[in-house]
Scaffold this motif. Structure first.
Motif, short mmCIF file in Angstrom:
data_model
loop_
_atom_site.label_atom_id
_atom_site.label_comp_id
_atom_site.label_asym_id
_atom_site.label_seq_id
_atom_site.Cartn_x
_atom_site.Cartn_y
_atom_site.Cartn_z
N GLN A 74 -13.68 -8.24 -3.32
CA GLN A 74 -13.87 -9.51 -4.02
C GLN A 74 -14.25 -10.57 -2.99
OE1 GLN A 74 -10.00 -9.64 -6.00
NE2 GLN A 74 -11.06 -9.20 -7.92
N GLY A 75 -15.52 -10.63 -2.69
CA GLY A 75 -16.02 -11.59 -1.72
C GLY A 75 -17.50 -11.79 -1.98
N THR A 76 -18.08 -12.67 -1.20
CA THR A 76 -19.52 -12.91 -1.33
C THR A 76 -20.28 -11.68 -0.84
OG1 THR A 76 -19.77 -13.78 0.90
CG2 THR A 76 -19.12 -15.37 -0.83
N PRO A 77 -21.53 -11.57 -1.21
CA PRO A 77 -22.32 -10.45 -0.68
C PRO A 77 -22.33 -10.41 0.85
CG PRO A 77 -23.46 -11.43 -2.55
CD PRO A 77 -22.28 -12.32 -2.23
N PHE A 78 -22.37 -11.58 1.49
CA PHE A 78 -22.35 -11.61 2.96
C PHE A 78 -21.01 -11.09 3.49
CE2 PHE A 78 -21.58 -13.54 7.10
CZ PHE A 78 -22.72 -13.14 7.78
N GLN A 79 -19.90 -11.55 2.91
CA GLN A 79 -18.60 -11.05 3.35
C GLN A 79 -18.52 -9.54 3.19
OE1 GLN A 79 -16.18 -13.53 0.75
NE2 GLN A 79 -15.34 -14.61 2.54
N GLN A 80 -19.00 -9.04 2.07
CA GLN A 80 -18.98 -7.60 1.85
C GLN A 80 -19.82 -6.86 2.88
OE1 GLN A 80 -19.43 -6.47 -2.30
NE2 GLN A 80 -18.54 -8.42 -2.93
N GLN A 81 -20.93 -7.45 3.29
CA GLN A 81 -21.77 -6.85 4.32
C GLN A 81 -21.01 -6.80 5.65
OE1 GLN A 81 -25.42 -8.99 5.08
NE2 GLN A 81 -26.28 -7.35 6.31
N VAL A 82 -20.31 -7.87 5.98
CA VAL A 82 -19.51 -7.89 7.22
C VAL A 82 -18.40 -6.85 7.15
CG1 VAL A 82 -17.92 -9.28 8.63
CG2 VAL A 82 -20.05 -10.30 7.77
N TRP A 83 -17.72 -6.77 6.02
CA TRP A 83 -16.63 -5.80 5.88
C TRP A 83 -17.14 -4.37 6.01
CZ3 TRP A 83 -14.68 -8.77 1.00
CH2 TRP A 83 -14.13 -9.99 1.41
N GLN A 84 -18.35 -4.12 5.52
CA GLN A 84 -18.96 -2.80 5.70
C GLN A 84 -19.26 -2.56 7.18
OE1 GLN A 84 -19.66 -0.19 3.58
NE2 GLN A 84 -18.42 -1.29 2.11
N ALA A 85 -19.78 -3.57 7.86
CA ALA A 85 -20.10 -3.44 9.29
C ALA A 85 -18.83 -3.19 10.12
CB ALA A 85 -20.84 -4.69 9.78
N LEU A 86 -17.73 -3.83 9.75
CA LEU A 86 -16.47 -3.61 10.47
C LEU A 86 -16.05 -2.15 10.43
CD1 LEU A 86 -14.37 -6.67 9.23
CD2 LEU A 86 -15.32 -6.34 11.53
N GLN A 87 -16.31 -1.50 9.32
CA GLN A 87 -15.92 -0.10 9.16
C GLN A 87 -16.76 0.84 10.01
OE1 GLN A 87 -14.67 0.93 4.98
NE2 GLN A 87 -15.49 -1.12 4.61
N GLY A 118 -12.39 -13.10 9.29
CA GLY A 118 -11.08 -13.70 9.04
C GLY A 118 -10.64 -13.63 7.59
N ALA A 119 -11.61 -13.44 6.67
CA ALA A 119 -11.28 -13.36 5.24
C ALA A 119 -11.06 -11.92 4.78
CB ALA A 119 -12.42 -13.99 4.42
N ASN A 120 -11.12 -10.98 5.70
CA ASN A 120 -10.93 -9.56 5.37
C ASN A 120 -9.56 -9.36 4.72
OD1 ASN A 120 -10.60 -6.76 5.39
ND2 ASN A 120 -10.33 -6.66 7.60
N PRO A 121 -9.53 -8.87 3.48
CA PRO A 121 -8.23 -8.70 2.81
C PRO A 121 -7.51 -7.39 3.10
CG PRO A 121 -10.01 -8.28 1.27
CD PRO A 121 -10.65 -8.66 2.57
N TRP A 122 -8.11 -6.52 3.93
CA TRP A 122 -7.50 -5.20 4.17
C TRP A 122 -7.20 -4.99 5.65
CZ3 TRP A 122 -12.46 -5.38 1.77
CH2 TRP A 122 -12.41 -5.37 0.38
N LEU A 123 -6.24 -5.74 6.17
CA LEU A 123 -5.90 -5.60 7.59
C LEU A 123 -5.60 -4.14 7.92
CD1 LEU A 123 -3.65 -8.74 8.13
CD2 LEU A 123 -6.08 -8.47 8.55
N VAL A 124 -6.00 -3.72 9.08
CA VAL A 124 -5.88 -2.37 9.62
C VAL A 124 -6.89 -1.43 8.95
CG1 VAL A 124 -4.40 -0.39 10.17
CG2 VAL A 124 -3.43 -2.70 10.20
N LEU A 125 -6.92 -1.37 7.63
CA LEU A 125 -7.78 -0.43 6.92
C LEU A 125 -9.27 -0.73 7.10
CD1 LEU A 125 -5.62 -0.33 3.70
CD2 LEU A 125 -5.80 1.49 5.40
#
Length: 167
Positions: A74-87, A118-125
């Motif tokens: 549940q984030g903006t498309p950009f946030q979701q792109q960053v969260w994918q990149a983190l993985q 910083g808005a990542n809602p799944w710390l560690v995961l």
């Protein structure tokens, strides 16, 4: 008006504090450190919540480096792109905000990458703890810098690259 989904909660003890997992019936919504408060689990634990708890236990035991849990982003498309990149940052490795922005094709988005991290809602995961400052220094982490350092050292031990000082 749509009815919000039913949420389930489960707590996982770890060497660096209790992790509170929150999910819908099918997706993990949040993983965060519980600093204070009651550790009351839902009476029912859907499979995605059980899977997340098991995978976290395996990670802290040193037997897992990646996670495959259905996430509700549940984030903006950009946030979701960053969260994918983190993985995509492997365990035991780090990246910095500029490196992440460049990999995403937009070197000018360094601050936006930092905000999304910083808005990542799944710390560690979703391993936002693997992002450090440009010079390798520890920078902000919602779980606290001491936890970030512990996680990085834990992963370095898992892959056999542990040093007495990471930075």
């Amino acid at each position: 008006m749509p009815v919000p989904p039913l949420l389930f909660v489960r707590h996982v003890p770890s060497p660096i504090g209790t992790i509170q997992l929150t999910s819908t019936e099918n997706h993990l919504v949040r993983a965060s450190f519980l600093e204070n408060g009651p550790e009351t689990d839902s009476p029912v634990s859907p499979p995605c919540l059980t899977q997340a708890a098991t995978q976290l236990e395996e990670y802290f035991a040193g037997n897992r480096q990646t996670f495959n849990i259905p996430l509700l982003a549940q984030g903006t498309p950009f946030q979701q792109q960053v969260w994918q990149a983190l993985q995509q940052i492997p365990a035991g490795r780090t990246d910095h905000y500029l490196g992440l922005a460049k990999r995403m094709g937009n070197a000018g988005a360094v601050r936006a990458v930092g905000a999304a991290n910083g808005a990542n809602p799944w710390l560690v995961l979703v391993p936002c703890h693997r992002v450090v400052g440009a010079q390798g220094q520890l920078t902000g982490y919602a779980g606290g810098l001491w936890r970030k350092q512990w996680l990085l050292e834990h992963e370095a031990k898992m892959i056999g690259t542990y040093q007495t000082a990471l930075f």
